[in-house]
Design an enzyme around this catalytic site. Structure first.
Site, short mmCIF file in Angstrom:
data_model
loop_
_atom_site.label_atom_id
_atom_site.label_comp_id
_atom_site.label_asym_id
_atom_site.label_seq_id
_atom_site.Cartn_x
_atom_site.Cartn_y
_atom_site.Cartn_z
N LYS A 45 0.56 -1.45 0.65
CA LYS A 45 -0.03 0.13 0.56
C LYS A 45 1.05 0.99 -0.09
O LYS A 45 2.43 1.11 -0.16
CB LYS A 45 -0.70 0.09 1.14
N TYR A 83 16.20 30.37 7.56
CA TYR A 83 15.12 31.08 8.09
C TYR A 83 14.94 30.86 9.46
O TYR A 83 15.31 29.75 10.39
CB TYR A 83 13.65 29.59 7.86
C1 PLP Z 1 -3.58 -4.70 8.12
C2 PLP Z 1 -2.33 -4.32 7.97
N1 PLP Z 1 -1.30 -5.37 7.58
C3 PLP Z 1 -0.18 -5.88 7.09
C4 PLP Z 1 0.65 -4.22 7.84
C5 PLP Z 1 2.25 -4.75 7.03
O1 PLP Z 1 2.58 -4.44 7.96
P1 PLP Z 1 4.60 -4.03 8.58
O2 PLP Z 1 4.40 -3.47 7.36
O3 PLP Z 1 4.75 -3.33 9.61
O4 PLP Z 1 5.20 -5.37 8.38
C6 PLP Z 1 -0.11 -3.23 7.42
C7 PLP Z 1 1.27 -2.28 7.55
O5 PLP Z 1 0.65 -0.98 8.17
C8 PLP Z 1 -1.78 -3.25 7.53
O6 PLP Z 1 -2.41 -2.46 8.01
#
Ligand code: PLP
Length: 434
Positions: free
Chosen positions: A80, A321
């Site tokens: 994602k 800044y």
């Molecule tokens: C529902 C879910 N599963 C798995 C993961 C994967 O987690 P990680 O990046 O800690 O392996 C995430 C990441 O935020 C998540 O939201």
């Protein structure tokens, strides 16, 4: 590494514009979903860039898969947020070529993007939100994306959409797979155990759907103590009994992110959902994790820039800044064209470091939107166009060093997940794919 050694996907420069057809108002019908182009390597005049090594992503996949030998669990890669900032399409393509079992994204749009890029493995859309109108559900089904469900109205609308498409001949009458999410202690998404009965009753009526998966998410898998995680897994076990007693037989039970799959073999269940580990970053320090196996993960992303200005500053002169830094000795200050709009957190002002010539240079003054200043007084012979590494390894004429996502996160008061996903879209991504 020179830019000429790298390639980029032409897809990266594509502007995708799609007409969102809606079934409610004129106003909605005029809505357009615009996906602005990511800064494309082919168009990049700037020297600030991210280099992503796809061979390392494949290596990390193999390392993580090797940790699943005893459970036989499958691995569905979490990519994602544009593949944690690495570019979802290219990462998904590399993982699919390396025979990943499945992919998880957060958004419907992310899933569609991957299908359009030719990804054919199962894609789980974990966010639970498929748009306000029917067309979101139609798009989900049309792209064969597997939704996560946890609420009666969501299940009803999905079942209706599946039935409608089947009745109009756009899809087969086979039940559509969904994964049911249980909130075992994250307090975020998922049906809470006390609401499970109602949701299962709704699913029993929704003959158009098939509960193919049962999932939960772990809140504290990277914490010192694993007791919360163990409690969550116990609750998940109880929920599974209830689900089976109601007549469902999910193929996939899953809970584990990177930290859980490495630290707690019993969390691996039927499949694991690692994200961070695939990009070569450990979710928790080795001393904290009595792990089943310490995989040899290799960071996949380097963020680089070049020095675009160097100046000598007299004692008492200020930089940046707000004049938050003032020279206490005759100083040499270099400027690099990367600022907070690129993902160099402003909280690095006066705290972070970058690599120049294989040595560390402290950030001085306030990080601005496009530019950051570093003190190179102690690094002899720094000049214009010298390479600067913000994240990753550098071998220069004075040595070799590396800045990890973890270190960046510590300086920025953040976490490595955020540092990676914050490298903004105006930083072009170049891919190494040996
Ligand atoms: C529902 C879910 N599963 C798995 C993961 C994967 O987690 P990680 O990046 O800690 O392996 C995430 C990441 O935020 C998540 O939201």
């Amino acid at each position: 590494m020179k830019q000429a050694d790298m390639h980029s996907s032409a897809d990266d420069s594509a502007t995708v514009e799609s007409q969102a057809t809606t079934d409610s108002s004129q106003h909605d019908a005029a809505l357009r979903v615009l996906r602005p182009p990511r800064a494309a390597p082919a168009e990049a005049a700037r020297v600030t860039r991210a280099e992503i090594d796809l061979a390392r992503v494949r290596h990390n996949l193999h390392e993580l898969t090797a940790c699943l030998k005893s459970s036989g669990a499958k691995l569905w890669a979490v990519i994602k947020a544009d593949g944690y900032g690495h570019g979802a399409r290219n990462i998904a393509t590399a993982l699919q070529q390396a025979r990943v079992d499945g992919i998880c994204v957060a958004l419907l749009e992310e899933g569609i993007e991957l299908r359009e890029a030719g990804i054919t493995v199962p894609i789980l859309v974990m966010g639970g939100y498929y748009g306000r109108h029917r067309d979101g559900l139609d798009a989900l089904i049309e792209h064969r994306l597997t939704p996560v469900v946890y609420e009666a109205s969501q299940i009803d609308s999905l079942a209706r959409a599946v039935r409608f498409l089947a009745e109009h001949g756009s899809r087969s009458t086979e039940p559509y797979p969904v994964h049911l999410k249980i909130d075992t202690g994250m307090g975020r998404l998922g049906v809470r155990p006390e609401g499970l009965g109602e949701v299962l009753a709704t699913l029993q009526k929704a003959r158009e759907l098939h509960v193919d998966g049962l999932m939960t998410h772990l809140a504290c898998a990277d914490a010192d103590s694993l007791s919360v995680t163990q409690t969550q897994l116990e609750r998940f076990g109880h929920a599974e009994e209830t689900v089976r007693a109601a007549g469902f037989s999910p193929t996939w039970r899953h809970a584990a992110n990177t930290a859980a799959m490495l630290r707690l073999p019993e969390s691996q269940l039927d499949l694991v959902r690692p994200g961070l580990g695939l990009f070569g970053v450990h979710p928790c320090p080795a001393h904290q994790a009595p792990q089943i196996r310490q995989p040899n993960l290799k960071p996949a992303m380097r963020v680089l820039s070049e020095i675009v200005a160097v100046r000598n500053i007299a004692v008492g002169e200020a930089v940046g800044y707000g004049h938050t830094w003032r020279a206490s000795r005759p100083s040499r200050i270099a400027t690099l064209p990367m600022g907070y709009a690129d993902g160099m957190s402003r909280t690095m002002s006066g705290g972070g470091e970058v690599l120049v010539c294989g040595r560390r240079a402290p950030i001085v003054g306030t990080v601005s939107m496009d530019l950051t200043m570093v003190d190179v007084t102690d690094i002899e012979g720094v000049s214009l166009r010298d390479e600067v590494v913000i994240l990753g390894e550098q071998t220069g004429r004075l040595g070799t060093d590396a800045i990890s996502a973890d270190e960046l996160a510590n300086h920025a008061g953040s976490i490595s997940w955020e540092c990676l996903t914050s490298i903004s879209r105006r930083v072009p991504r170049f891919y190494r794919n040996p």
